[in-house]
Design a protein around this motif. Structure first.
Motif, mmCIF file in Angstrom:
data_model
loop_
_atom_site.group_PDB
_atom_site.id
_atom_site.type_symbol
_atom_site.label_atom_id
_atom_site.label_comp_id
_atom_site.label_asym_id
_atom_site.label_seq_id
_atom_site.Cartn_x
_atom_site.Cartn_y
_atom_site.Cartn_z
ATOM 1 N N VAL A 343 -5.440 11.280 27.169
ATOM 2 C CA VAL A 343 -4.266 10.738 26.761
ATOM 3 C C VAL A 343 -3.090 11.885 26.494
ATOM 4 O O VAL A 343 -2.035 11.591 26.525
ATOM 5 N N ILE A 344 -3.754 13.183 26.298
ATOM 6 C CA ILE A 344 -2.792 14.260 26.156
ATOM 7 C C ILE A 344 -2.216 14.330 27.514
ATOM 8 O O ILE A 344 -0.989 14.905 27.543
ATOM 9 N N MET A 345 -2.903 14.288 28.353
ATOM 10 C CA MET A 345 -2.387 14.535 29.844
ATOM 11 C C MET A 345 -1.256 13.710 30.225
ATOM 12 O O MET A 345 -0.273 13.794 30.884
ATOM 13 N N PHE A 346 -1.475 12.178 29.812
ATOM 14 C CA PHE A 346 -0.725 11.212 30.018
ATOM 15 C C PHE A 346 0.803 11.500 29.286
ATOM 16 O O PHE A 346 2.013 11.463 29.920
ATOM 17 N N GLY A 347 0.612 11.857 28.142
ATOM 18 C CA GLY A 347 1.685 12.252 27.493
ATOM 19 C C GLY A 347 2.489 13.254 27.817
ATOM 20 O O GLY A 347 3.773 13.280 27.955
ATOM 21 N N ALA A 348 1.859 14.323 28.294
ATOM 22 C CA ALA A 348 2.664 15.536 29.079
ATOM 23 C C ALA A 348 3.266 15.105 30.365
ATOM 24 O O ALA A 348 4.522 15.363 30.601
ATOM 25 N N ALA A 349 2.768 14.136 31.135
ATOM 26 C CA ALA A 349 3.429 13.722 32.505
ATOM 27 C C ALA A 349 4.577 12.611 31.927
ATOM 28 O O ALA A 349 5.726 12.966 32.616
ATOM 29 N N LEU A 350 4.347 11.834 31.054
ATOM 30 C CA LEU A 350 5.483 11.107 30.491
ATOM 31 C C LEU A 350 6.684 12.157 30.080
ATOM 32 O O LEU A 350 7.914 11.724 30.131
ATOM 33 N N ASN A 351 6.468 13.210 29.347
ATOM 34 C CA ASN A 351 7.612 14.169 28.980
ATOM 35 C C ASN A 351 8.321 14.552 29.867
ATOM 36 O O ASN A 351 9.607 14.791 30.168
#
Length: 499
Positions: A343-351
């Protein structure tokens, strides 16, 4: 049959792993453990969330006050808002690490409520400021006494809950902060109607109302907030439940407190934990506290928004923060079975996507609004990041306290100077340098997160192998199965990263 720890006879029944755990983690545990977790949640989680709510209300209301009359009353037409926010983060820097280290030695049930009462009084004093210098001094002191609350609560969550329970509690705590920021807009809208009463402007009434809300919460915390499992004396826990709490932490590999020694300090600072986790947390928090959306609304000329609209429209960002925090928590605790990095990787990509779009700036108006709202999702990752740090540092309680405080403190360090360079108030609302910086920080996360995951997996295998070598034959067989299971899990994760 439950696992018996040492010679106390206290059993920790394994969960049944039914569909109920996807709703709430305690529903498939034994009745005794379920009753214990209910008491713990009502005490630690309830008063932790209420305190965090009041903390964020006090911390963020300066933005609402600024766009609701403070700017004009205190002649804040330059970078004065940046200076006030930097004064707050400077107080954070000074107080955060010492506060969390003190928390390992002083009873949290006394220390934490005392901090709450002090920052509540200081917040109410903000209503009396007449100059910017007075405002800066108060903001510094508020930051100093609020500094230990969030990492302290995260440390306490890591001292009471097991792996499948932590992320939900940490993110519920985070969500309460987002709700406070959302509530601040509604509160400011309501108290503006008090403007002029008692000879006070509406924005001054905002800080007084903060105190009215915060003070009862602080008093309640004195009576209900628990200490740590090895030191708590709260009467709502039975002796058996306190033993259960201790044994749950033994099963989780959490160590009890140890003395601070030169060797321990060297061990902490020679480990990758404190350096990479702190760097990652800085990257996901690079825009926290920057009022990019309210400034955009305030400076808009076509259409021109009212004060009420400027306070109310950004509340949607905080609603998204709260919702995303809970979604991330349930996903990582249940469906992803404790795999935080996904989920952290998803958040970084969304950023990267949202801030690069805002950096372009000349995009359709509706898409721009969507980016402002979606940019709030990365704040929901904060609880997951703290949970991950609690798990990585599970076998050293002093390191765990120091790492959690350092992560939050270094964000404050960056928050002291970064807004003055890339989020300058005079460059609002475009903030081109700021959006480019936020995009770059998100890109760094895309490289850091897999590295941290790889290092964590290597440590986990070494720790399990070491445990296997130090047990008797029967225990070694059990640990061997655990090592094999963990190895298969790590291989799966590695393949996912490569994919």
């Amino acid at each position: 049959m439950g696992r018996v720890i040492e010679d106390t006879g206290v059993q920790v029944e394994p969960p049944k792993n039914t569909w109920k755990r996807h709703v709430w983690d305690s529903l498939d545990k034994s009745p005794k453990e379920r009753r214990f977790l209910l008491k713990l949640d009502l005490a630690l989680l309830t008063f932790g969330c209420l305190g965090f709510f009041s903390k964020f209300l006090n911390q963020t209301n300066i933005t609402n006050a600024f766009v609701s009359g403070m700017k004009e009353d205190l002649d804040m037409f330059g970078n004065e808002l940046n200076y006030a926010m930097s004064a707050f983060t400077a107080g954070y820097i000074v107080g955060e690490i010492p506060s969390n280290l003190l928390l390992t030695r002083i009873r949290p049930s006394i220390y934490v409520p005392a901090l709450q009462i002090i920052w509540t009084g200081l917040t109410m004093c903000t209503a009396a400021v007449k100059t910017n210098s007075q405002l800066y001094a108060l903001r510094f002191l508020i930051g100093l006494f609020e500094a230990g609350y969030y990492p302290g609560l995260m440390y306490m969550i890591g001292s009471w809950y097991r792996k499948d329970e932590m992320a939900k509690r940490a993110c519920i705590l985070n969500a309460s902060g987002s709700i406070a920021m959302m509530f601040s807009g509604f509160l400011m809208t309501a108290v503006t109607r008090l403007g002029g009463r008692g000879g006070l402007a509406g924005w001054k009434w905002l800080f007084l109302m903060d105190g009215v809300i915060s003070f009862p919460i602080a008093i309640g915390s004195f009576f209900f907030l628990p200490d740590l499992p090895e030191t708590t004396g709260r009467r709502y826990f039975t002796d058996e439940e306190i033993e259960l709490a201790k044994k749950r932490m033994v099963l989780e590999g959490r160590k009890l407190r140890e003395p601070y020694t030169v060797q321990k300090v060297k061990k902490i600072f020679s480990s990758w934990h404190i350096w990479l986790l702190t760097l990652y947390y800085i990257c996901i928090s690079g825009t926290s506290g920057t009022p990019i959306f309210p400034q955009y609304l305030k400076l808009s000329k076509n259409p021109k928004y009212t004060v009420e609209q400027i306070n109310l429209y950004p509340t949607g960002v905080f609603a998204i923060q709260a919702f995303s925090a809970l979604v991330f928590a349930w996903l990582s605790d249940t469906i992803l079975k404790g795999q935080r990095w996904t989920v952290i990787m998803f958040g970084a990509a969304l950023n990267v996507f949202t801030f690069s779009s805002l950096a372009a700036w000349n995009i359709p108006e509706k898409f721009k609004w969507a980016c402002y709202y979606l940019a709030g999702m990365h704040v929901g990752l904060s609880g997951i990041a703290m949970t991950w740090a609690n798990e990585i540092c599970t076998d050293d309680t002093e390191e765990r306290a120091l790492v959690l405080a350092t992560m939050n403190s270094m964000v404050s360090v960056v928050g002291t100077w970064l807004p003055l360079i890339v989020w300058q108030q005079i460059e609002a609302p475009e903030y081109h340098k700021g959006f480019i910086t936020a995009t770059s920080l998100g890109a760094v996360c895309l490289f850091l997160v897999p590295l941290i995951k790889w290092l964590q997996d290597k440590e986990t295998l070494r720790r399990l192998a070491r445990l296997g070598g130090s047990r008797d034959d029967e225990s070694s067989s059990s640990v061997g199965d655990e090592i094999k299971e963990k190895s298969d899990e790590i291989k799966t994760d590695t393949n996912e990263v490569k994919a």
